[in-house]
Design a protein around this motif. Structure first.
Motif, short mmCIF file in Angstrom:
data_model
loop_
_atom_site.label_atom_id
_atom_site.label_comp_id
_atom_site.label_asym_id
_atom_site.label_seq_id
_atom_site.Cartn_x
_atom_site.Cartn_y
_atom_site.Cartn_z
N ILE A 35 26.28 12.88 -39.81
CA ILE A 35 25.45 12.17 -38.84
C ILE A 35 25.46 10.71 -39.25
N GLU A 36 25.96 9.87 -38.38
CA GLU A 36 26.02 8.44 -38.67
C GLU A 36 24.62 7.83 -38.73
N SER A 37 24.52 6.67 -39.33
CA SER A 37 23.26 5.95 -39.45
C SER A 37 22.61 5.76 -38.08
N LYS A 38 21.31 6.07 -38.01
CA LYS A 38 20.49 5.89 -36.79
C LYS A 38 21.01 6.69 -35.60
N HIS A 39 21.69 7.80 -35.86
CA HIS A 39 22.22 8.66 -34.81
C HIS A 39 21.54 10.02 -34.83
N TYR A 40 21.73 10.74 -33.74
CA TYR A 40 21.20 12.08 -33.56
C TYR A 40 22.30 13.10 -33.77
N PHE A 41 21.89 14.37 -33.83
CA PHE A 41 22.83 15.48 -33.98
C PHE A 41 22.19 16.67 -33.28
N LEU A 42 22.90 17.27 -32.35
CA LEU A 42 22.34 18.33 -31.52
C LEU A 42 22.91 19.69 -31.86
N LEU A 43 22.00 20.63 -32.14
CA LEU A 43 22.34 22.04 -32.36
C LEU A 43 21.77 22.81 -31.18
N ALA A 44 22.52 23.77 -30.64
CA ALA A 44 22.04 24.48 -29.45
C ALA A 44 22.48 25.94 -29.45
N ASN A 45 21.75 26.73 -28.67
CA ASN A 45 22.02 28.15 -28.51
C ASN A 45 23.24 28.34 -27.61
N ILE A 78 14.06 16.42 -38.40
CA ILE A 78 14.08 17.16 -37.15
C ILE A 78 13.35 16.28 -36.15
N SER A 79 14.01 15.92 -35.05
CA SER A 79 13.40 14.99 -34.11
C SER A 79 12.92 15.65 -32.82
N GLU A 80 13.49 16.79 -32.46
CA GLU A 80 13.02 17.47 -31.24
C GLU A 80 13.45 18.93 -31.27
N ILE A 81 12.59 19.77 -30.70
CA ILE A 81 12.88 21.21 -30.60
C ILE A 81 12.49 21.67 -29.19
N MET A 82 13.36 22.44 -28.58
CA MET A 82 13.03 23.07 -27.30
C MET A 82 13.34 24.54 -27.41
N ALA A 83 12.36 25.38 -27.02
CA ALA A 83 12.49 26.83 -27.20
C ALA A 83 12.72 27.59 -25.90
N GLY A 84 13.20 26.93 -24.86
CA GLY A 84 13.52 27.62 -23.62
C GLY A 84 12.94 26.93 -22.41
N LYS A 85 13.40 27.36 -21.24
CA LYS A 85 12.85 26.81 -20.01
C LYS A 85 12.70 27.93 -18.99
N SER A 86 12.01 27.64 -17.94
CA SER A 86 11.78 28.65 -16.89
C SER A 86 13.10 29.21 -16.40
N GLY A 87 13.20 30.52 -16.37
CA GLY A 87 14.43 31.17 -15.90
C GLY A 87 15.54 31.24 -16.92
N ILE A 109 17.82 22.19 -31.10
CA ILE A 109 17.17 21.50 -32.21
C ILE A 109 17.94 20.20 -32.37
N GLU A 110 17.22 19.10 -32.36
CA GLU A 110 17.84 17.78 -32.50
C GLU A 110 17.45 17.20 -33.86
N LEU A 111 18.44 16.70 -34.57
CA LEU A 111 18.23 16.05 -35.87
C LEU A 111 18.42 14.56 -35.70
N PHE A 112 17.84 13.78 -36.63
CA PHE A 112 18.01 12.33 -36.59
C PHE A 112 18.21 11.81 -38.01
#
Length: 164
Positions: A78-88, A22-31, A38-41
């Motif tokens: 997910i290819e080598s050295k690549h990311y994968f993005l999951l989103a709401n 798991i390389s990054e998580i964001m749980a919301g933004k203003s408004g 959730i970003e995977l690597f």
């Protein structure tokens, strides 16, 4: 899916899936509290098939539940050295298109939450990232693939399977 000779139970061949991060998580933004991702690597030298993977969320009471089902990840790699993005699907509207949407009825929480990568068949957790508190417009990002250090950053930087 392979089948054992005398049993008709599928055996999932996972390969390097347990090296996925798991390389990054964001749980919301203003408004828009549903602006979540959730970003995977894949830090390995080969492609990783997501067959047999489930993403789970642990709530503030410590209970794990399915967040992104294995059906949504079936056939994805997910290819080598690549990311994968999951989103709401109910709120993420970033410029980087997700590789997989999760149901809008599932949401991350700003406080006392975690996300886990789990081998569905065995229930084995091989990566779980917890946070005590995230503020809107902030993301929780892994510093590098070699350790488990995370930092909180202003505004997320989502990357998908097309990003290197």
């Amino acid at each position: 899916v392979l089948y054992r000779e005398n049993f008709l139970k599928p055996v999932v061949v996972l390969g390097n899936i347990e090296k996925l991060l798991i390389s990054e998580i964001m749980a919301g933004k203003s408004g828009n509290s549903a602006y979540e991702f959730i970003e995977l690597f894949n830090p390995t030298a080969s492609s990783i098939a997501l067959r047999g993977l489930v993403v789970q969320k642990r709530n503030s009471n410590g209970v794990l539940g399915t967040f992104v089902s294995s059906k949504r990840l079936e056939g994805k790699n997910i290819e080598s050295k690549h990311y994968f993005l999951l989103a709401n699907e109910g709120g993420y509207n970033g410029a980087v298109f997700p590789d997989v949407w999760w149901p809008k009825s599932n949401s991350l929480a700003y406080a006392s939450n975690s996300v886990a990568l789990v081998v569905e068949e065995s229930g084995k957790i091989f990566e779980e990232i917890r946070w005590e508190k995230l503020l809107p417009d902030m993301s929780f990002m892994r510093v590098n693939a070699e350790d488990n250090m995370f930092v909180i950053t202003a505004s997320g930087t989502p990357q998908n399977s097309k990003s290197e």
